[in-house]
Every structure is written in C-alpha cells, then in structure tokens.
Design an enzyme around this catalytic site. Structure first.
Site, PDB file in Angstrom:
ATOM      1  N   ASP A 375       7.111   7.064  -3.100  1.00 14.39           N
ATOM      2  CA  ASP A 375       8.091   6.093  -2.625  1.00 14.39           C
ATOM      3  C   ASP A 375       8.567   6.545  -1.245  1.00 14.39           C
ATOM      4  OD1 ASP A 375       9.858   3.707  -3.746  1.00 14.39           O
ATOM      5  OD2 ASP A 375      11.137   4.992  -2.520  1.00 14.39           O
ATOM      6  N   LEU A 376       8.395   5.688  -0.238  1.00  8.50           N
ATOM      7  CA  LEU A 376       8.765   6.058   1.123  1.00  8.50           C
ATOM      8  C   LEU A 376      10.284   6.165   1.231  1.00  8.50           C
ATOM      9  CD1 LEU A 376       6.315   3.776   3.152  1.00  8.50           C
ATOM     10  CD2 LEU A 376       5.982   6.130   2.369  1.00  8.50           C
ATOM     11  N   ASP A 418       7.681  -0.475  -0.585  1.00 11.17           N
ATOM     12  CA  ASP A 418       7.351   0.846  -0.044  1.00 11.17           C
ATOM     13  C   ASP A 418       6.935   1.805  -1.144  1.00 11.17           C
ATOM     14  OD1 ASP A 418       9.746   1.108  -1.312  1.00 11.17           O
ATOM     15  OD2 ASP A 418      10.865   1.859   0.412  1.00 11.17           O
TER      16      ASP A 418
END
Length: 643
Positions: A375-376, A418
C-alpha cells in the site's frame, strides 16, 4: 455373364473403400491367367491418378504418378467416340503403362499381352478408368467374359467411389469441426505463455490431420511479418527442410491476392530454390489463410502426389478454419486481457488476483508460495500536490518496474487505488523477508519528483506455514501491511524530514545504512549533513538553497574530520583522541563504496559485486564491521539501484 452379389454382401466384412476396391479387382483377376494385373484410375481436373493396382509387384503407386487424359485417349484401343461413350476396348500389344510413359519394373514376362480398357462415364465425362492386363493374349471367349465381368462390376465400383468420397468428406469435415469446436480452456491470465501454447497445439493437430488426409508428406503453416516468413506449425516429412524459402516475392504477392499456387513439378519451376530440389521436394501446393497474413503449404517428394480438386477445396476450408480459430483466439485474448487487467497499469486486476490466489494451493505443492500486499504511503498527497495525471503516470512507472524487474514467475496486481499485491512462487530455499524487502526497495526507487520517491508499507504471508487457506493468507498479509504502515508512521513522526533534497547515491546509501543500524534522528541528521558537505567539497554538488543550522554544520564538519581515520589493528583510532562517531564510520564505508563504482585513471568502473568483494577484503583492517555488514545487507537493493 457373371452375376456379382450386392455391395453389402460382397463387401460387408471390409472397413475401408480401398479394401473394397481390392476385393472387386481381385474378383476380376480370378478367371484371368496368372500374372494378370488390374488398375483403377480416377480423374481429377483432366488428369488421372492411380488409386489401386493389383499384381504390379515391386512398384509403389506413388511412382506411377498422374497421367493426362489425352495420353489415355491416345492409348485407348477403341474408336475415338468410344472413349466418351464408355465403351470397353481391348488390344493385344505392349503394356498400356509403357504407352503412358510409366517405367515398369524388370519382369521375365513377355512384353506383349492383352490390354482391356473400360472408361467409366458420368454426366458425359470420363471420371474413372478400369484397366486389365493379361501377360498373354486371351482367346475370344475368355476376352468376352473378361469384358462382361468388367462391365458387371461397374455399379460396385461406382458405389465404392461414392463410399470413399463420403468417407473422405466426413474425415475432412470432422477435422475442420474439431478445429473450430475444440473446447476453449479457462481463459489464462494476460501475459501467460500457456495461452499461446494451447493455440499452437491446436494448430499443430489440425496441420497433422490435413497432411494425412491430403496424402502429403509434409505441411507448414507460415506467417508473413515485416518481409520475413516465420513457421508457426509444421508436420510430416523433413521438419528441417526450409520450405519457406520457396515463398519468393512473386509467390507471396499472389498469396496476398488470395490465389492458390500449384507447383506439381517444383523441380521444373523457373524460380525454384536449389536447396529444396536437392532435398527431394517434388510437389508444392500453397494457399493463403483468410483473416491472417499467413499461408498453408503442403509438399511431397513423390512424383505422383498432388491434391485433387476436391482435396484442394477441403484444404481451402481448413485454411479458412485456421484463420477463424486464430482470429477468435485473438479476440478471446483481448477480452481476457480486458477482464483480468487493470486498464491504467496493465497489471492483473483484482479479479485476476482473486482467481490466481484461489489456484495457489494447487500450484504450491513442494514449493514456497507467498503473498505480498503493498500500500503506497501518503499517495493522496501526491494527487493533491502534483495532480491526478501526474499521479497516474507515477503508477504506470511503478507497474513498469514491477513487470520488468520482478523475479521470473512472480505476478503483480493492482487491487485498486494505491493498493498492489504480488503472488510469489519458488523453491523452499527462498527467504520471504528478503524477497519482500527487495520489492519494497524496487517500489521506493520510483521517483515522484526530483526530490521525492514513493514510500510503501507492505505485509507478507507464506502458505501454508502462516495460514491454512488463501482467505486466511490474504487477511494475514493485509493485517501485517497495516501494522507496517502504523510502525512507519510512528517512525516518521519521530524522525524529522530529510535535510538534503539532493537524492545522490551517497545520500541514499548512507540513509539506508543508518536505518539498518538504528540511527537516532540526531545521528541521521548529522550523517546527512556530513554527506552534503563532502559532496560540496568534492564538487559533486553545487551550493543550492539548502540551509543548515550552525549546529548541524558543526556536526557535519566534525564527521568529515574523522572521514580518513580508519581502524588500526581492529580498534578505532583518532588523532583527536575522540572515538570515531558512528555517522563517520557509515560515511567512510558509503563514500568508499560509491567511489569504487566510478571509473578512475588506471582502473575501470567496478560492478556492485566487484566493489563489495573489494570492500570485504579491506574491511577488517580499515572499516567498522557493523557499517560493512549494514552495506552488505543492502546487496539486492544496490543491484537494483545501480542497474
């Protein structure tokens, strides 16, 4: 006049038209002298090919070849109009095959015998010829009985011919239908080689069946691309023969117009290829494949082979089926790609991920199977600061990195927004933690701007040691990802932002080493200040907008004082009497390593492995072992960074 039983009674035990013809011809030969022969010729486009021959020992049918109708008419011993009327005719003389320019095998039999020809007429066309030959002339009663017998079996021969035509048509239609109706396997994931393998197998099966039914010796399915000819599938005789070389520009142009090319005597073709003639290629038949830039080639080394008109029509239908199947396959692949692919990044989408995750237990037997969820961090701020278009470009660059630099066999997916995932399979010896950190490093190499890189939180879980099923595996990896995200937020809240916006190799390497050694925020700031002042002094940076406090300038300068103070005899030493700071020890190793990668006078640039090997040789007497260990732990990250 002999009375023969019905076809059902005479031929019921037989299972093929060829056997049936042999049975009928055997009945004709039974009352004739020993050594008599029987021949059955079938017309195709003005030429006659020998289908069955009895008593012609030592000569294969293929060596007899085909005979023009004009040659038969010339050798017909009856009146001219008798040929078209189907009248039997007999003559004492040389063997008819000699008249037809067929080289007979050596035989002790006398050269003069009795020839009997019976043309078979249908719709005012001679479609077959029955030829009987006795090695000695027949007396009048015996010749009359032979003629009557021949006329009596004509209905049987006609039925056998229709039987053969129907059976042949059924075999062709079965082959074509099998090609067209072959069950489609479950749509494979985009970019998997199994889809292409499945199609190639299907084309190969169809090509082998077409070769057999056309009685050819070999066949090729070739594609035209950028002026080159590429083989897609091949079957039969001499797979290494470069038949594609026969497709010179003139032939290719004719194929492009949808024309069929028939070369029954390739050895006499003006534009023949000598290598093919030397290899024994005699006949070549080529037709284009509809809907594709492709051609179907059939060939033989036998002088008598060439597809008749009916076979050519079936080959045309087979070529059409080949084109339809490939077009349908391409459309299915496009649909599968759209259904299982994220349109922005080209990675597998959530549907592809869930499908592949469900299959994981069946593929993971005896192998390591691992799920990584990524997960960014703070990606919303990238959208807010740089705009959605720029953020999309960042995601596309990230996907390109995951595709091009992932381990062979690893599969990457964008689950949405993301959030990304990786399914990883490999031998049990793989280190899951090391693999996960390698992918973290890959993601964090993606640049958002000149001074900003992506940051990512990740969690991973291994099947079945961490979770008994795929649902639990996903939940565990997801939970660990959120734990990692919370931990990173805590660290970020305690650590001030980087002082130096310049993302040079030295700065990034020193930061990584400091993180590996657990540097405090103050130590990390001092290390960055030392990197900045060192690169200013070396001319690797120009004096920019970075402003450091007096205390950080002093700390950076103090670290530089120790830059050349190496260990002596395994103990830190300093002419100032002060212990060498940890930041200086890290900077020593990081600076030495980055310089080792550069080309200098008298020495070429080293690779990462070469530089690490050289460092290990010098590490014991000169450098701090903890700093060296920290650098060595970043081996994979360095490989990715430098390449």
């Amino acid at each position: 006049m002999p009375v023969y039983p019905s076809l059902r009674t005479l031929l019921e035990p037989l299972d093929s038209p060829a056997q049936a013809r042999e049975r009928v011809l055997s009945e004709l030969l039974r009352p004739l002298p020993e050594g008599s022969q029987a021949f059955w010729w079938v017309e195709d486009g003005g030429r006659f090919s020998l289908q069955t021959a009895l008593g012609l020992a030592g000569m294969p049918l293929g060596e007899v070849g085909v005979v023009e109708e004009a040659a038969f008419q010339k050798g017909y011993p009856g009146p001219v109009e008798g040929w078209s009327q189907g009248l039997p005719a007999a003559e004492v003389g040389p063997h008819l095959l000699q008249h037809l320019s067929v080289q007979l095998p050596a035989s002790p039999e006398p050269p003069v015998g009795q020839n009997l020809l019976l043309p078979l007429v249908l719709e005012r066309r001679v479609w077959a010829v029955l030829h009987l030959y006795a090695p000695s002339p027949l007396d009048e009663p015996r010749l009359k009985r032979a003629i009557q017998s021949a006329q009596a079996v004509v209905p049987l021969l006609q039925q056998i011919h229709r039987w053969e035509a129907a059976e042949r048509k059924a075999l062709w239609l079965s082959a074509i239908n099998t090609l067209l109706s072959h069950p489609e396997p479950e749509s494979p994931p985009p970019l998997e080689a199994s889809a292409a393998t499945w199609l190639k197998s299907r084309l190969q099966d169809a090509l082998e069946e077409a070769t057999r039914l056309a009685r050819a010796e070999g066949a090729r399915l070739v594609a035209f691309k950028e002026g080159q000819v590429h083989t897609l599938a091949q079957a039969g005789w001499d797979a290494g023969l470069p038949v594609e070389t026969a497709l010179r520009a003139a032939l290719t142009e004719q194929l492009g117009e949808g024309r069929r090319i028939a070369l029954p005597r390739y050895d006499l073709y003006p534009a023949r290829h000598p290598e093919l003639v030397e290899a024994g290629l005699h006949s070549l038949f080529i037709l284009s494949v509809p809907y594709q830039s492709q051609a179907l080639l059939l060939f033989s080394s036998q002088a008598g082979w060439f597809p008749d008109a009916e076979t050519q029509e079936f080959l045309g239908e087979m070529a059409t089926a080949l084109g339809v199947v490939q077009r349908e396959w391409a459309l299915r692949q496009e649909l599968a790609w759209a259904a299982f692919t994220d349109p922005l990044t080209g990675l597998g989408n959530r549907r592809a991920f869930e499908r592949d995750l469900e299959k994981l237990p069946h593929r993971a037997r005896g192998r390591l199977a691992m799920l990584v969820v990524l997960d960014l961090d703070r990606f919303k701020s990238i959208n807010d600061s740089f705009g959605h278009i720029h953020a999309d470009h960042v995601l596309v660059r990230l996907a390109g990195v995951l595709r091009s630099r992932a381990r062979a066999g690893d599969r990457a997916y964008r689950l949405g927004g993301d959030e990304f995932a990786l399914i990883i399979e490999g031998p049990p010896s793989l280190n899951p933690s090391r693999i996960a950190e390698r992918y973290r490093a890959l993601v964090e190499e993606v640049r958002v701007s000149e001074s900003v890189h992506l940051q990512v939180s990740l969690g991973y879980a291994v099947y079945p040691s961490d979770a008994p099923d795929t649902e639990a595996l996903w939940r565990l990896a997801d939970r660990r990802m959120y734990q990692d995200k919370a931990s990173r937020r805590n660290r970020a809240s305690q650590t001030p932002p980087p002082l130096i916006p310049h993302e040079t190799l030295l700065v990034r390497l020193a930061r990584r080493m400091g993180q590996a050694l657990g540097f405090s925020p103050a130590e990390m700031q001092g290390l960055e200040a030392g990197c900045y002042l060192l690169q200013l002094a070396l001319g690797e940076l120009s004096l920019g907008p970075v402003t450091l406090s007096d205390s950080l300038l002093r700390e950076g300068a103090r670290i530089l004082v120790f830059l050349h103070q190496h260990r002596e005899g395994g103990r830190p030493s300093s002419w100032t009497g002060e212990a060498i700071p940890r930041a200086a020890r890290v900077l020593q190793v990081a600076h030495w390593f980055t310089q080792a990668l550069k080309e200098v006078e008298g020495r070429s640039a080293r690779s990462v492995e070469e530089a690490l090997a050289a460092l290990q040789q010098e590490a014991s007497p000169y450098f701090d072992p903890d700093a060296v260990s920290a650098l060595l732990s970043l081996r994979e990250w360095l490989e990715e960074l430098v390449t």
